[in-house]
Structure formats: structure tokens, C-alpha cells
Design a protein around this motif. Structure first.
Motif, PDB file in Angstrom:
ATOM      1  N   GLY A 170      31.752  51.502  28.534  1.00  0.00           N
ATOM      2  CA  GLY A 170      31.954  50.467  29.710  1.00  0.00           C
ATOM      3  C   GLY A 170      33.574  50.629  30.397  1.00  0.00           C
ATOM      4  O   GLY A 170      33.629  49.763  31.049  1.00  0.00           O
ATOM      5  N   VAL A 171      33.884  51.366  30.088  1.00  0.00           N
ATOM      6  CA  VAL A 171      35.877  51.385  29.719  1.00  0.00           C
ATOM      7  C   VAL A 171      36.551  52.528  30.420  1.00  0.00           C
ATOM      8  O   VAL A 171      36.012  53.504  29.247  1.00  0.00           O
ATOM      9  N   ARG A 172      37.257  53.040  30.511  1.00  0.00           N
ATOM     10  CA  ARG A 172      38.237  53.760  30.725  1.00  0.00           C
ATOM     11  C   ARG A 172      38.834  54.264  29.849  1.00  0.00           C
ATOM     12  O   ARG A 172      38.833  53.613  28.503  1.00  0.00           O
ATOM     13  N   PRO A 173      39.449  55.365  29.058  1.00  0.00           N
ATOM     14  CA  PRO A 173      39.805  56.274  27.256  1.00  0.00           C
ATOM     15  C   PRO A 173      41.195  55.120  27.721  1.00  0.00           C
ATOM     16  O   PRO A 173      41.236  54.679  26.285  1.00  0.00           O
ATOM     17  N   ASP A 174      41.809  54.711  28.560  1.00  0.00           N
ATOM     18  CA  ASP A 174      43.108  54.600  28.604  1.00  0.00           C
ATOM     19  C   ASP A 174      42.963  52.484  27.967  1.00  0.00           C
ATOM     20  O   ASP A 174      43.686  51.567  28.080  1.00  0.00           O
ATOM     21  N   GLN A 175      41.791  52.615  27.805  1.00  0.00           N
ATOM     22  CA  GLN A 175      41.390  50.779  28.016  1.00  0.00           C
ATOM     23  C   GLN A 175      40.534  50.591  26.438  1.00  0.00           C
ATOM     24  O   GLN A 175      40.175  49.648  25.866  1.00  0.00           O
ATOM     25  N   PHE A 208      40.285  41.495  33.186  1.00  0.00           N
ATOM     26  CA  PHE A 208      41.710  41.389  33.188  1.00  0.00           C
ATOM     27  C   PHE A 208      42.338  43.015  33.314  1.00  0.00           C
ATOM     28  O   PHE A 208      43.519  42.333  32.817  1.00  0.00           O
ATOM     29  N   GLY A 209      41.531  43.221  33.322  1.00  0.00           N
ATOM     30  CA  GLY A 209      42.302  44.876  32.570  1.00  0.00           C
ATOM     31  C   GLY A 209      43.138  45.393  31.068  1.00  0.00           C
ATOM     32  O   GLY A 209      43.015  46.913  30.712  1.00  0.00           O
ATOM     33  N   ASP A 210      43.240  44.325  30.567  1.00  0.00           N
ATOM     34  CA  ASP A 210      43.816  44.884  29.353  1.00  0.00           C
ATOM     35  C   ASP A 210      44.051  43.507  28.768  1.00  0.00           C
ATOM     36  O   ASP A 210      43.587  42.619  28.752  1.00  0.00           O
ATOM     37  N   ILE A 211      44.658  43.672  27.266  1.00  0.00           N
ATOM     38  CA  ILE A 211      44.895  42.991  26.269  1.00  0.00           C
ATOM     39  C   ILE A 211      45.944  42.038  26.648  1.00  0.00           C
ATOM     40  O   ILE A 211      45.188  40.317  26.944  1.00  0.00           O
TER      41      ILE A 211
END
Length: 327
Positions: A170-175, A208-211
Motif C-alpha cells: 500500500g506504499v511506494r518502494p521508497d516508502q 504524511f508521506g514519511d516518518i
């Protein structure tokens, strides 16, 4: 699935362990376990036929990853030691891999995943296929890097690309690193944020996109209990992210140019000797079928050393019937 310009990287111990547990109770007449070698031979024979790329490597862990143990002394402490039955087969496994013409890559103090990340970084212009089922590897996937995941159902390999990663997590590889930092990784003894499962982690990352942004904007989390968990778990999240992020800056990098990844034509004579020594009749038969004298790779097999022919042990009946799905 692959072409001759692809670089194929195989997560060595992941595949060896998988084969060891897929085939049980196989040994020679003298009692030498042979199940891991048999399973790996079946896998390599299929890869030889279906993945005719010129470049690749078996990538091994070597030593303890001190940079992770300094962060988390309990990292992977939950894993049992290697079974003695498997340990006794490692010399044969190494011989088998080299006889099949695969370069072996390892770097002291680094896990295979880190070295794979370093190789991906080293060759930015090449398409790379990574044979592994380790979810940590998903962070490397992009428009030129894919995973080939062994499929137990049909004996083939499933391609995991960017779309498959998004469908699975449910998220992109970079996430993926941030996603795994939230939920933790039981297999590596990395605890996540208590009460945060895959669905909640996906929702938070998508919102939120990232941590970093999640931590900075924690006051915007509508669920009070979840907000409290994130605020109280900032140190855990940052430590987890550092643990899970693959380290592509490998000291003592064993790869020096694409030539060091050249796959060689299999040494069929050496492969027959290994299979005969371990009484693997069906492997000998498959080798005989494939040994057509036609080179599939640009680098030939090494010239055999001149030495007296060993007296082969008599193969044991029975392994012909073992046909596990090993890809």
C-alpha cells in the motif's frame, strides 16, 4: 523474464535455507545430509535454462553487521543457530555454486542485502533482478530494479515491480523503510510501534508521506491514542529506520567493474562429480541433458586441473522422486 544484459543477484542464504526446509530427510548411504545441495541444484538448473543473463552473483552474508548491533544489540537475536545438517553441506553448496559458473560476493561485516544495495548503486545503467523473498529488498525496487520471488505454488518466480510493491504494502518502494519502521520486523527482532499494524502504517504513510513528516505533524493525527503512541515512539521509529535502511556504502566492496560479475559456462564435469559424490541420481540425469557442448555465456568454464579421476560412489535410489517447487 530476463535478458542477457540483466544483472541477476541471488540472496544466497535465503535460497539455501529455503531449499533445506523444502526437502527433508535426504542423505547419502554414509549419512551425509544432501537435501540443501539437492534443492539448490534443482534451483540452479532451472535458473540456467530460464535466466540466461551474462552477469550475476550469489551474494552471501559475512560476519556480524556491527553497525546494526551497535544500534540494537538484540538485532536478529531471536534466530536459532544454523542446523548442523545444513552446516555440513555448505562446502558442497559453495562448490556447486562455483561449478555452475556463478561469482560469489561477500564483504566482512555486511549482510547480503547491503551488498546487493551496493551493487545496485554501482551499476546505475543496468537492469537488475534480485532473487529473494526478503521484504527489506523491496526498498530497492524502481524502474530498472525488480525482485524475482520464488513461488511455492507453481515452481516459478513472480516478478515484483513498483506496482506489485504498492499492491502488497500500500506504499511506494521508497516508502517501504518507513512502513516497516512503523510495524517492525519480527524476523529481525525489530519491534515496531505497539498497536500499529500494516493497515494503520499504510494509512499514516499515505497521509504524511514519511516518518519525518509524521513526527513533525503528529498533532494532526485525529486518533488520540495513536497520536500518543507516535509521540512516545519517536526514538523507536528513528532507530528502526536506521536498522532497516540498507547500507550501500560497503567498505571493501568486492565488485570492481562488470567483469567481476561475469557468469561462466557451467563446469559440467565438476557438477557431475558433486552430484555423484552425494548420490543424487536425478541431478546427474539433468546435467547430462543440459551438457550439449553449447556455450550460453561469454565467459567459458575454467580449464579442469589434471588429476586422477576419483572413483565415484554408487548413487542411491530414491531422489528421482523428489521434485519440490524450489523457484
Amino acid at each position: 523474464m530476463t535478458d542477457t544484459n540483466d544483472i541477476i543477484l541471488i540472496d544466497a542464504y535465503a535460497q539455501i535455507y529455503r531449499g533445506f526446509f523444502a526437502v527433508r530427510y535426504l542423505s547419502t548411504s554414509s549419512g551425509q545430509p544432501s537435501n540443501a545441495v539437492f534443492a539448490l541444484a534443482k534451483f540452479l538448473l532451472k535458473v540456467h535454462e530460464e535466466c540466461p543473463s551474462d552477469s550475476g552473483a550469489f551474494v552471501f552474508d559475512l560476519g556480524r553487521p556491527q553497525f546494526r548491533l551497535e544500534l540494537a544489540p538484540d538485532y536478529k537475536a531471536n534466530r536459532p543457530p544454523m542446523p548442523d545438517e545444513m552446516k555440513s553441506q555448505l562446502p558442497y553448496v559453495r562448490r556447486l555454486i562455483e561449478a555452475f559458473g556463478w561469482p560469489v560476493m561477500e564483504a566482512e561485516g555486511y549482510e547480503a542485502d547491503d551488498l546487493i544495495a551496493a551493487i545496485v548503486k554501482e551499476f546505475p545503467g543496468r537492469n537488475i533482478k534480485i532473487v529473494s523473498h526478503d521484504k527489506d529488498i523491496a526498498q530497492l525496487i524502481d524502474d530498472r530494479v525488480q525482485m524475482l520471488i520464488p513461488d511455492r505454488k507453481d515452481g516459478g518466480m513472480k516478478i515484483q515491480d513498483t506496482g506489485e510493491v504498492e499492491a502488497k504494502f500500500g506504499v511506494r518502494p521508497d516508502q517501504v523503510v518507513d512502513y516497516l519502521s512503523l510495524i517492525g520486523d519480527n524476523s529481525d527482532n525489530i519491534p515496531g510501534i505497539q498497536g500499529v499494524g500494516p493497515k494503520t502504517a499504510t494509512k499514516l504513510i499515505n497521509e504524511f508521506g514519511d516518518i519525518d513528516n509524521l513526527i513533525a505533524s503528529a498533532d494532526k493525527i485525529s486518533n488520540a491514542k495513536l497520536k500518543e503512541k507516535i509521540v512516545n515512539g519517536v526514538d523507536i521509529l528513528r532507530k528502526n529506520r536506521e536498522l532497516i535502511t540498507l547500507n550501500s556504502n560497503v567498505e571493501g566492496m568486492p565488485v570492481s567493474g562488470i567483469d567481476s560479475l561475469n557468469r561462466r559456462q557451467p563446469d559440467w564435469k565438476a557438477l557431475r562429480e558433486i552430484a555423484t559424490e552425494l548420490e543424487l541420481k536425478s541431478i546427474v540425469k539433468e546435467i547430462d541433458k543440459l551438457d550439449t557442448g553449447t556455450d550460453l555465456f561469454s565467459t567459458p568454464a575454467p580449464e579442469p586441473e589434471k588429476s586422477p579421476e576419483p572413483k565415484p560412489e554408487q548413487p542411491k535410489d530414491g531422489d528421482d522422486k523428489i521434485q519440490p517447487n524450489l523457484l
